[in-house]
Write a protein that holds these residues in place. Structure first.
Motif, short mmCIF file in Angstrom:
data_model
loop_
_atom_site.label_atom_id
_atom_site.label_comp_id
_atom_site.label_asym_id
_atom_site.label_seq_id
_atom_site.Cartn_x
_atom_site.Cartn_y
_atom_site.Cartn_z
N UNK A 1 -35.23 -33.79 -100.49
CA UNK A 1 -36.43 -34.01 -101.02
C UNK A 1 -37.03 -35.35 -100.21
N UNK A 2 -36.04 -36.61 -100.08
CA UNK A 2 -36.07 -37.80 -99.42
C UNK A 2 -36.55 -37.20 -97.78
N UNK A 3 -36.20 -36.34 -97.30
CA UNK A 3 -36.38 -35.90 -96.13
C UNK A 3 -37.49 -35.13 -95.83
N UNK A 4 -38.29 -34.75 -96.99
CA UNK A 4 -39.46 -34.04 -96.90
C UNK A 4 -39.31 -32.55 -96.78
N UNK A 5 -38.14 -32.16 -97.24
CA UNK A 5 -37.89 -30.65 -97.05
C UNK A 5 -38.71 -29.90 -98.17
N UNK A 6 -39.56 -28.80 -97.87
CA UNK A 6 -40.28 -28.22 -98.77
C UNK A 6 -39.56 -27.68 -99.93
N UNK A 7 -39.89 -28.05 -101.17
CA UNK A 7 -39.23 -27.72 -102.37
C UNK A 7 -39.05 -26.01 -102.29
N UNK A 8 -40.01 -25.16 -102.00
CA UNK A 8 -39.78 -23.67 -102.05
C UNK A 8 -38.54 -23.31 -101.04
N UNK A 9 -37.95 -24.14 -100.12
CA UNK A 9 -37.00 -23.85 -99.40
C UNK A 9 -35.61 -24.05 -100.06
#
Ligand code: NAP
Length: 492
Positions: free
Chosen positions: A387-395
């Motif tokens: 999440x800190x690296x902005x990876x989208x949650x749905x992934x």
């Protein structure tokens, strides 16, 4: 007035009231309203913590609740010495804020442990304060009512708070490398601990009598502090996250019983929430590791494995792959599943993973992340990191959701993960992780593993997945390996 002196508990309440002027409505109603609102905010905040999407705001909501509870307390009629209170507030808040701001993700477990220890110390000191007040009560023997609603919760507050305080400090020391991470054992360990518990019970009974009270309180406190140390020292550093979770529920319980003794609704609710959350987390972690709590507390684990399963003793050969070849495999794949683990957190390579994910995405590759419940060193470690690296949650998909998808994956890219993909958990009854649910990375068509060498994971055992015919090793620090990989994918 005679009714007020029926029990020591009532005496305490009476002593808390100012003798001359009655408190104003502002002093009585506003704190109660603040406590009620704070309790609601704690519950609402905790609910929001259940999803990564809402967790940040949940934390904020609970913090606002805590600020309200503090503000309400300042308005209580018996409060005074604001200068000292503000000084104490700053002594706690300033280092707390600075530490929380600067802590690295990998050092988060010890940070949580330290903060938890402070919570235990608070409950312990508040209960001690209450016992001191109780000493001023007139009469000889306390009534049964006073014992049940006041004395027992107060004593429990001292004992649980004390255990949590020193236990958390030892856990912090182990994770920070200040105390040996190894499980420390000595003869008749369990017997000594049982003896300390019995002495605590005897001291608690001694607190009931006015003549022995001061000495009994000092002995009770010293024994509780000692028990915290004795309980945690024999547990290996690797098991500390579970221990911290247990101590967390202990702190919550200490706060709840202290709140009960003080008849403070906000403390009861907040303490119960912390206690329940800590207990649930402990159960979930034990389940995900397939180990009973008793095994965590009384058995040693991590680094103690002997025989051919032990660290780096295999003479089988590992097949290496170069970053360029890896990039071709992934760049022309239809589906890639990334399995992040502890090594990703150590290398702080989360931003590079996201970059790789975006590059593949642009090429039309479907990219998903497989999140094991105990990947890393604390619950939610991978979710927070990504999440800190902005990876989208749905992934980010949980183990149950992603496991059926591995068979369709062209590549499973394992980054710094080991135990959570070890098939021994399924096939080797003698393995310490046998029965632990794992990610089915071995079912993917191709498996690429990024790690530095032949190092084992938390459980200290060999992983046969690395010798699988479809597995290739991309050796190196996760950050460096991912940098090379992204450069090669860009060049495709
Ligand atoms: P793991 O089994 O501990 O394995 C981590 C791997 O990362 C190691 O094999 C290591 O191999 C590699 N590594 C370390 N530093 C690296 C770096 N800089 N770059 C690349 N690779 C690196 O990790 P996991 O698969 O995430 O499993 C977690 C384990 O922790 C489980 O056994 C779980 O039960 C336990 N645990 C988790 C929690 C929790 O709440 N999450 C709590 C308690 C225990 P090399 O040295 O060869 O690089």
């Amino acid at each position: 007035m005679s009714r007020i002196f029926l029990s020591p508990a009532a005496c305490l309440l009476a002593s808390a009231l100012p003798p001359a002027e009655p408190p104003s409505a502002l002093q009585t109603n506003i704190p109660e309203a603040a406590y009620l609102l704070a309790s609601l905010l704690f519950i609402f905040g905790l609910k929001r913590l259940s999803s990564p999407r809402t967790a940040r705001s949940g934390n904020l909501v609970a913090a606002v609740g805590m600020a309200l509870a503090l503000g309400g307390t300042f308005l209580l009629p018996e409060m005074g010495n604001f200068g000292w209170i503000l000084l104490a507030f700053c002594i706690g808040a300033v280092p707390g804020w600075l530490l929380a701001k600067r802590v690295k993700m990998t050092a988060m477990p010890q940070m949580v442990s330290l903060f938890n220890g402070m919570g235990g110390a608070c409950a312990m000191f508040i209960s001690l304060g209450e016992i001191t007040k109780w000493e001023g009560a007139p009469g000889g023997k306390p009534s049964v009512f006073a014992v049940v609603v006041y004395a027992i919760p107060m004593l429990l507050g001292v004992v649980l708070g004390g255990i949590s305080f020193t236990g958390s400090l030892v856990a912090f020391g182990k994770l920070q490398g200040l105390v040996s991470e190894k499980p420390l054992r000595w003869p008749a360990q369990k017997l000594i601990n049982a003896g300390v518990v019995l002495c605590i019970l005897a001291a608690a009974i001694g607190v009931g009598s006015f003549s022995t009270r001061t000495a009994a309180v000092i002995i009770l406190l010293a024994l509780a502090l000692l028990l915290g140390v004795l309980q945690v020292l024999p547990i290996g550093g690797a098991d500390m996250p579970v221990v911290i979770s247990v101590l967390n529920s202990c702190t919550g319980l200490a706060a709840a019983v202290t709140g009960f003794a003080m008849q403070n609704m906000s403390m009861i609710i907040a303490g119960t929430l912390v206690g329940a959350a800590g207990s649930l987390l402990t159960v979930l972690m034990c389940k995900a590791m397939n180990r009973s709590l008793a095994k965590v507390i009384f058995g040693s684990f991590g680094g103690a494995v002997q025989g051919q399963a032990a660290a780096g003793q295999s003479d089988k050969t590992l097949r290496e792959i170069a970053a360029a070849e890896c990039a071709v495999m992934m760049g022309y794949a239809r589906k890639v599943i990334i399995v992040p683990g502890y090594g990703l957190a150590v290398a702080q390579a989360q931003h590079l993973v996201h970059e790789l994910d975006e590059l593949l995405d642009k090429r039309g590759v479907e990219v998903k992340y497989a999140i094991h419940p105990v990947a890393g060193r604390m619950p939610g470690h991978m979710n927070v990191l990504l999440a800190e690296a902005d990876v989208p949650y749905p992934k980010l998909l949980d183990m149950e959701e992603i496991n059926p998808e591995f068979e369709q994956a062209d590549v499973a890219l394992i980054i710094g993960a080991n135990d959570v993909v070890n098939p021994a958990a399924r096939t080797e009854p003698s393995s310490p992780i046998y029965g632990m649910p794992i990610l089915n990375a071995d079912k993917a068509k191709n498996i690429i593993v990024i790690k530095r060498g032949r190092g084992t994971g938390f459980a200290g055992i060999e992983n046969n997945l690395f010798y699988h015919p479809n597995t290739r090793m991309l050796f190196g620090d996760a950050k460096k390996a991912l940098q090379e990989l992204t450069t090669e994918v860009k060049a495709l």
